[in-house]
Design an enzyme around this catalytic site. Sequence first.
Site, PDB file in Angstrom:
ATOM      1  N   THR A   1      -8.304  -9.765  -8.020  1.00 22.28           N
ATOM      2  CA  THR A   1      -8.974  -8.421  -8.006  1.00 22.28           C
ATOM      3  C   THR A   1      -9.250  -8.094  -9.419  1.00 22.28           C
ATOM      4  O   THR A   1      -9.111  -8.930 -10.382  1.00 22.28           O
ATOM      5  CB  THR A   1      -7.762  -7.664  -7.689  1.00 22.28           C
ATOM      6  OG1 THR A   1      -7.072  -8.064  -6.237  1.00 22.28           O
ATOM      7  CG2 THR A   1      -7.990  -6.128  -7.572  1.00 22.28           C
TER       8      THR A   1
ATOM      9  N   SER B   1      -1.892  -2.585  -2.625  1.00 12.84           N
ATOM     10  CA  SER B   1      -1.506  -2.312  -4.048  1.00 12.84           C
ATOM     11  C   SER B   1      -2.226  -1.688  -4.853  1.00 12.84           C
ATOM     12  O   SER B   1      -1.851  -1.106  -5.949  1.00 12.84           O
ATOM     13  CB  SER B   1      -0.526  -3.343  -4.646  1.00 12.84           C
ATOM     14  OG  SER B   1       0.824  -3.749  -3.753  1.00 12.84           O
TER      15      SER B   1
ATOM     16  N   THR C   1     -11.865  -6.068  -4.728  1.00 12.72           N
ATOM     17  CA  THR C   1     -11.254  -7.352  -4.613  1.00 12.72           C
ATOM     18  C   THR C   1     -11.703  -8.031  -3.315  1.00 12.72           C
ATOM     19  O   THR C   1     -12.302  -7.583  -2.534  1.00 12.72           O
ATOM     20  CB  THR C   1      -9.538  -7.305  -4.259  1.00 12.72           C
ATOM     21  OG1 THR C   1      -9.197  -8.488  -4.260  1.00 12.72           O
ATOM     22  CG2 THR C   1      -9.314  -6.423  -3.046  1.00 12.72           C
TER      23      THR C   1
END
Length: 525
Positions: free
Chosen positions: A335, A407, A353
């Site tokens: 990412t 995340s 990403t």
Amino acid sequence: TSQGEASRVGLEILRKGGNAIDAAVAVGYALAVTEPCCGNLGGGGFMLIRLANGESVFINFRETAPLAATANMYLDRNGEIIPGRSRNGYLAVAVPGTVRGLDLALQKYGTRSRQQVIAPAIALAGQGFILGTGDIEILRRSGEKLKDPSMAAIFLKNGSKPYEVGDRLVQKNLARTLTQIARGGPAVFYGGEIGAQVVAESRKQGGILSAEDLDTYQALEQEPLQCTYRGYDILTAPPPGGGMTVCLMLNILQGYDLKASGFRSTDTVHRFLAAMLFAYVDRNTYLGDPKFVQIPLERLLSAEYAASIREKIPTKQAVDPRPFYQTIIREGDSTTHYSVIDRTGNAVSVTYTINSSFGAGVIAGDTGFVLNNEMDDFVSKLGSPNQFGLIQGRANRIEPGKRPLSSMSPTIVVKNGQVVLITGSPGGSTIPTTVLQMITHTIDYGMTVAEAVNYPRFHYQGMPDRVLIEPNALAPKVVAALEKRGYTFQPFPKWGSAESIAVDRSRTFTGAADQRRNAGEARGF
């Protein structure tokens, strides 16, 4: 940003009078050229904008599962995962969101034309750029992905040999694609020749992407997730992003005097590790695409809930993570994150990403851009182990049109109405703990942004039951004391790249490039 050429592109947009959103969009397109492991047209991500007038917005351009996706699409007849199917090739590809997301930001909050912000990326692709040491490191991360002829033709010299420092990387096909987008916008990417090539190659190679998938994809405007920490306002990514994990850890730690317990002392680190464990348990239990699952955010982020967790944390003993976990899933870490602020105070934090390094390892036709393997971020099978060991439940199972849990946590910290920190990071499951340490390093321990960005990190998510530590992150005596409390440690070379900007009371901007990815640069004027 994580790549110097992209930093220069953003700076030039600002020099010419563009605002932070213009620069962020230009950087997004530039990184698609200069950081092909991670920057992208064929992936997706999150953009957090905090305008100079105090308004804020979160743009969600996370990829979505194709309409033909099914919960068991990566399992064999016996219900077992087919190795590699969710990671490699066209069946691993989710519907890309980057082009719609960047264009939404530009059209609504930018001041420059599409042609103006994409022109630098077109030049970088068409004329090429000289590869430095950091750029070669990026290309070396491709691993087996360059065995695919579509990849080797671009990222190997003459299609056969590795590039070396000082070589020029030219990407004519990508320049042509970027030129088409500059002229026609998302319509040509999602419904024109570019999209047609992606769909045709997907069908040819066993994928399930359709013209309808591309035509119906939409980037979303959402309210940022907000929490407070010691009088600072934290703006971050709402679900399916990682901001809830960041805020819950902050809420738990807010009940401790971290200055008094000492920086990286045994007791302080124990509290951090316990906060990380409980936050990841809730992340993996409750979070998913809020269009598909109900998430008890108000309860999870309440002061009462944080207090109840602190009551469960033993003073001198590690919490056993095993009772909390039932299922496991992986999450890619290739990412990229970048931060931008302009002279008027508009601030932008972007993390986007293609999941694994070089995504699914495929490029459709002569489009020139790498496609994501974001389908691997869903739960392929409840209870199956994976590369990151994240343990998640049914909230993140595969469903048509659903955005996978992430995340990614682009974050902006505000004090008394003024931006004081713009941060975020790549790193898969380590992203929230990286952002946590950026915030606590600066607020609790008074570090400069450069010190906070480059200080060695630690990470814990409960399962696998081991604490990852970078070299020199913890004193040997602290590690020994924590081992006696029940923790297990695993040295890890490095992760993440928290490209960040700090603003002091005099409104002096200080940028810091993360040395973990040495192609990056902080630039201003």
